[in-house]
Design an enzyme around this catalytic site. Sequence first.
Site, PDB file in Angstrom:
ATOM      1  CB  ALA A   9      -1.090   0.118   1.067  1.00  2.96           C
ATOM      2  CG  PHE A  11       6.458   5.896  -3.736  1.00  2.00           C
ATOM      3  CD1 PHE A  11       5.673   6.519  -4.844  1.00  2.00           C
ATOM      4  CD2 PHE A  11       7.774   5.949  -3.531  1.00  2.00           C
ATOM      5  CE1 PHE A  11       6.610   7.249  -5.811  1.00  2.00           C
ATOM      6  CE2 PHE A  11       8.620   6.672  -4.704  1.00  2.00           C
ATOM      7  CZ  PHE A  11       7.882   6.959  -5.759  1.00  2.00           C
ATOM      8  CB  THR A 121      17.886   1.841  -0.136  1.00  2.00           C
ATOM      9  OG1 THR A 121      18.535   2.864  -0.213  1.00  2.00           O
ATOM     10  CG2 THR A 121      18.327   1.290   1.395  1.00  2.00           C
ATOM     11  CG  ASP A 122      21.014   4.696  -3.337  1.00  2.00           C
ATOM     12  OD1 ASP A 122      20.347   4.657  -2.282  1.00  2.00           O
ATOM     13  OD2 ASP A 122      21.104   5.623  -4.203  1.00  2.00           O
ATOM     14  CD  GLU A 123      19.318   6.552   1.724  1.00  2.00           C
ATOM     15  OE1 GLU A 123      19.246   6.779   2.913  1.00  2.00           O
ATOM     16  OE2 GLU A 123      18.198   7.097   0.737  1.00  2.00           O
ATOM     17  CE1 TYR A 145      14.771   3.210   4.712  1.00  2.00           C
ATOM     18  CE2 TYR A 145      16.594   4.170   3.554  1.00  2.00           C
ATOM     19  CZ  TYR A 145      15.507   3.359   3.399  1.00  2.00           C
ATOM     20  OH  TYR A 145      15.186   2.873   2.306  1.00  2.00           O
ATOM     21  CE  LYS A 149      15.433  -1.144   3.051  1.00  2.00           C
ATOM     22  NZ  LYS A 149      13.885  -2.014   2.657  1.00  2.00           N
ATOM     23  CG  LEU A 185      14.085  17.252  -2.353  1.00  2.00           C
ATOM     24  CD1 LEU A 185      14.483  18.329  -1.284  1.00  2.00           C
ATOM     25  CD2 LEU A 185      15.356  16.917  -3.131  1.00  2.00           C
ATOM     26  N   GLY A 270      24.760  13.793   9.984  1.00  2.00           N
ATOM     27  CA  GLY A 270      25.356  12.656   9.045  1.00  2.00           C
ATOM     28  C   GLY A 270      24.856  12.350   7.717  1.00  2.00           C
ATOM     29  CG  HIS A 271      22.688  15.430   4.187  1.00  2.00           C
ATOM     30  ND1 HIS A 271      22.122  16.779   3.930  1.00  2.00           N
ATOM     31  CD2 HIS A 271      22.340  14.355   3.368  1.00  2.00           C
ATOM     32  CE1 HIS A 271      21.362  16.502   2.908  1.00  2.00           C
ATOM     33  NE2 HIS A 271      21.496  15.137   2.532  1.00  2.00           N
TER      34      HIS A 271
HETATM   35  P1  NAD Z   1       6.612   3.812   1.665  1.00  5.08           P
HETATM   36  O1  NAD Z   1       7.062   4.504   3.339  1.00  5.08           O
HETATM   37  O2  NAD Z   1       6.001   4.715   0.870  1.00  5.08           O
HETATM   38  O3  NAD Z   1       5.868   2.607   1.853  1.00  5.08           O
HETATM   39  C1  NAD Z   1       5.989   1.598   2.914  1.00  5.08           C
HETATM   40  C2  NAD Z   1       4.951   0.668   3.122  1.00  5.08           C
HETATM   41  O4  NAD Z   1       5.227  -0.402   3.872  1.00  5.08           O
HETATM   42  C3  NAD Z   1       3.621   1.373   3.668  1.00  5.08           C
HETATM   43  O5  NAD Z   1       2.611   0.872   2.984  1.00  5.08           O
HETATM   44  C4  NAD Z   1       3.703   0.948   5.021  1.00  5.08           C
HETATM   45  O6  NAD Z   1       2.279   0.868   5.534  1.00  5.08           O
HETATM   46  C5  NAD Z   1       4.188  -0.466   4.986  1.00  5.08           C
HETATM   47  N1  NAD Z   1       4.835  -0.817   6.344  1.00  5.08           N
HETATM   48  C6  NAD Z   1       5.803  -0.328   6.900  1.00  5.08           C
HETATM   49  N2  NAD Z   1       5.913  -0.977   8.056  1.00  5.08           N
HETATM   50  C7  NAD Z   1       5.382  -2.148   7.930  1.00  5.08           C
HETATM   51  C8  NAD Z   1       5.295  -3.651   8.695  1.00  5.08           C
HETATM   52  N3  NAD Z   1       6.010  -3.646   9.883  1.00  5.08           N
HETATM   53  N4  NAD Z   1       4.523  -4.413   8.245  1.00  5.08           N
HETATM   54  C9  NAD Z   1       3.867  -4.320   7.079  1.00  5.08           C
HETATM   55  N5  NAD Z   1       3.743  -3.213   6.397  1.00  5.08           N
HETATM   56  C10 NAD Z   1       4.624  -2.234   6.680  1.00  5.08           C
HETATM   57  O7  NAD Z   1       8.060   3.375   1.170  1.00  5.08           O
HETATM   58  P2  NAD Z   1       8.509   3.182  -0.429  1.00  5.08           P
HETATM   59  O8  NAD Z   1       9.302   4.585  -0.924  1.00  5.08           O
HETATM   60  O9  NAD Z   1       7.271   2.501  -1.012  1.00  5.08           O
HETATM   61  O10 NAD Z   1       9.800   2.156  -0.150  1.00  5.08           O
HETATM   62  C11 NAD Z   1       9.320   0.706  -0.422  1.00  5.08           C
HETATM   63  C12 NAD Z   1      10.531  -0.306  -0.258  1.00  5.08           C
HETATM   64  O11 NAD Z   1      11.592   0.387  -1.207  1.00  5.08           O
HETATM   65  C13 NAD Z   1      11.248   0.061   1.230  1.00  5.08           C
HETATM   66  O12 NAD Z   1      12.074  -1.221   1.805  1.00  5.08           O
HETATM   67  C14 NAD Z   1      12.528   1.015   1.028  1.00  5.08           C
HETATM   68  O13 NAD Z   1      13.376   0.779   1.873  1.00  5.08           O
HETATM   69  C15 NAD Z   1      12.890   0.848  -0.219  1.00  5.08           C
HETATM   70  N6  NAD Z   1      13.478   1.899  -1.275  1.00  5.08           N
HETATM   71  C16 NAD Z   1      13.000   3.113  -1.302  1.00  5.08           C
HETATM   72  C17 NAD Z   1      13.593   3.921  -2.030  1.00  5.08           C
HETATM   73  C18 NAD Z   1      12.935   5.362  -2.038  1.00  5.08           C
HETATM   74  O14 NAD Z   1      13.349   6.176  -2.754  1.00  5.08           O
HETATM   75  N7  NAD Z   1      11.645   5.499  -1.655  1.00  5.08           N
HETATM   76  C19 NAD Z   1      14.646   3.721  -2.690  1.00  5.08           C
HETATM   77  C20 NAD Z   1      15.237   2.528  -2.869  1.00  5.08           C
HETATM   78  C21 NAD Z   1      14.550   1.595  -1.971  1.00  5.08           C
HETATM   79  P1  TYD Z   2      15.079  12.270   0.664  1.00  2.58           P
HETATM   80  O1  TYD Z   2      13.934  12.443  -0.333  1.00  2.58           O
HETATM   81  O2  TYD Z   2      14.654  12.254   2.345  1.00  2.58           O
HETATM   82  O3  TYD Z   2      15.755  10.977   0.173  1.00  2.58           O
HETATM   83  P2  TYD Z   2      17.071  10.265   0.899  1.00  2.58           P
HETATM   84  O4  TYD Z   2      17.591  11.026   2.276  1.00  2.58           O
HETATM   85  O5  TYD Z   2      16.721   9.019   1.064  1.00  2.58           O
HETATM   86  O6  TYD Z   2      18.199  10.692  -0.007  1.00  2.58           O
HETATM   87  O7  TYD Z   2      16.121  13.626   0.513  1.00  2.58           O
HETATM   88  C1  TYD Z   2      16.861  13.700  -0.583  1.00  2.58           C
HETATM   89  C2  TYD Z   2      17.644  14.746  -0.712  1.00  2.58           C
HETATM   90  O8  TYD Z   2      17.223  16.006  -0.283  1.00  2.58           O
HETATM   91  C3  TYD Z   2      18.859  14.592   0.310  1.00  2.58           C
HETATM   92  O9  TYD Z   2      20.039  15.068   0.039  1.00  2.58           O
HETATM   93  C4  TYD Z   2      18.156  15.238   1.643  1.00  2.58           C
HETATM   94  C5  TYD Z   2      17.507  16.428   0.748  1.00  2.58           C
HETATM   95  N1  TYD Z   2      16.467  17.260   1.564  1.00  2.58           N
HETATM   96  C6  TYD Z   2      16.200  18.667   1.835  1.00  2.58           C
HETATM   97  O10 TYD Z   2      17.337  19.244   1.207  1.00  2.58           O
HETATM   98  N2  TYD Z   2      15.256  19.173   2.366  1.00  2.58           N
HETATM   99  C7  TYD Z   2      14.298  18.498   2.791  1.00  2.58           C
HETATM  100  O11 TYD Z   2      13.345  18.982   3.097  1.00  2.58           O
HETATM  101  C8  TYD Z   2      14.275  16.894   2.514  1.00  2.58           C
HETATM  102  C9  TYD Z   2      13.066  16.056   3.007  1.00  2.58           C
HETATM  103  C10 TYD Z   2      15.234  16.357   2.094  1.00  2.58           C
END
Ligand code: NAD
Ligand code: TYD
Length: 333
Positions: A9, A11, A121-123, A145, A149, A185, A270-271
């Site tokens: 559910a 993103f 994640t790449d992080e 985070y 992961k 962001l 720690g950015h």
């Molecule tokens: P999101 O925060 O939009 O969605 C996370 C979903 O997981 C939500 O629907 C939430 O309700 C559910 N959830 C959280 N904790 C739970 C639990 N304990 N049990 C069951 N459901 C739970 O996150 P997203 O951006 O869609 O990320 C999805 C995956 O992709 C994550 O594993 C994230 O680490 C990874 N990821 C995200 C990014 C990014 O840029 N957003 C990049 C690389 C990898």
């Molecule tokens: P974010 O979307 O939180 O992703 P991640 O931390 O996983 O890379 O942030 C992307 C970049 O933008 C990161 O360098 C932090 C910066 N950022 C801001 O400058 N201002 C903001 O309000 C947010 C949320 C992020």
Amino acid sequence: MRILVTGGAGFIGSAYVRLVLDERPEDEIVVLDKLTYAGRRENLDEVADRIDFLEGAIEDRDAVRGAMAGCQAVVNFAAESHVDRSIADADAFARTHLIGTSVLLEAAREHRVSRYLQVSTDEVYGSIASGSFIEESPLNPSSPYSATKAAGDLLASAHFHTYGTQALICRGSNNYGPRQYPEKLIPLCVLNALAGDPLPVYGDGRQVRNWLYVEDFARAIDLVLREGVAGEVYNVGGPDEEENLTVIRRILELTGRDESLIEHVPDRLGHDRRYSLSSGKVRALGWEPLTHFAEGLERTVSWYRDNEPWWEPIRSGEYRAYYERQYGRALAS
Ligand code: NAD
Ligand code: TYD
């Protein structure tokens, strides 16, 4: 194939569910999602009558066992996904990423599922000044985070080595696109720009991220699930690297706002300065990103402009309190 999609559910998980149902109508999908602040049933409205939706947590053994029954594959998206929230309080991150992943892997072993894909994640590699991370690069996470992961990734590898679980890991770079919760962001800045609120830039704004359109990541995950080699890691990097300030200026242009909305705020603790992934291995399976940043960002801004009913309840709910805590100020509107 019947696939358990945890975090479906959210993103990226909801984009993945839509992709599978579009491209492989013979497959069945079960979604298990805890519906945290970031999880939204509305993200699955279009496909609600084609999936089994179960509300539950991946750290709940009984919920997981029930959800996994009859499934041949598991794709684990469930996560707490925002770095800033992990800096403020890491407990939920440890619970979901460590305990949740462990419960899922134990159930996958019990149910003898054919494929288990850990979405990562790449992080987990930390920051890189130049060049790009490959799959063999050492793990060096900097935030709670990314550290939790990384622990999930190590558990998945351990299950492959110890029990022969057919586990794979996909490490994606920064995703963007429709339905992303506006703590990240891009959606945060798009909604603030539309409302005329300031756009908060951490530190000097020269940090670099490797942007990946969400549908491109969903396609890579599906390919790795079906064609990848068990026990292996696959990096999935976007086609473009951009400095945060460049991204923010582009959002201002697309929303018709000027640079007076840019506001430098204290830097994140720690950015990480720069992320960059080399994606040769997933490209060798036949994947390539189809959406460049300029086009993807335009599409994303249009989506938020046209979908106020999706984001209005977020901006008027718990998010306002989060925003005040995080940015030390209220949203103007
Ligand atoms: P999101 O925060 O939009 O969605 C996370 C979903 O997981 C939500 O629907 C939430 O309700 C559910 N959830 C959280 N904790 C739970 C639990 N304990 N049990 C069951 N459901 C739970 O996150 P997203 O951006 O869609 O990320 C999805 C995956 O992709 C994550 O594993 C994230 O680490 C990874 N990821 C995200 C990014 C990014 O840029 N957003 C990049 C690389 C990898
Ligand atoms: P974010 O979307 O939180 O992703 P991640 O931390 O996983 O890379 O942030 C992307 C970049 O933008 C990161 O360098 C932090 C910066 N950022 C801001 O400058 N201002 C903001 O309000 C947010 C949320 C992020």
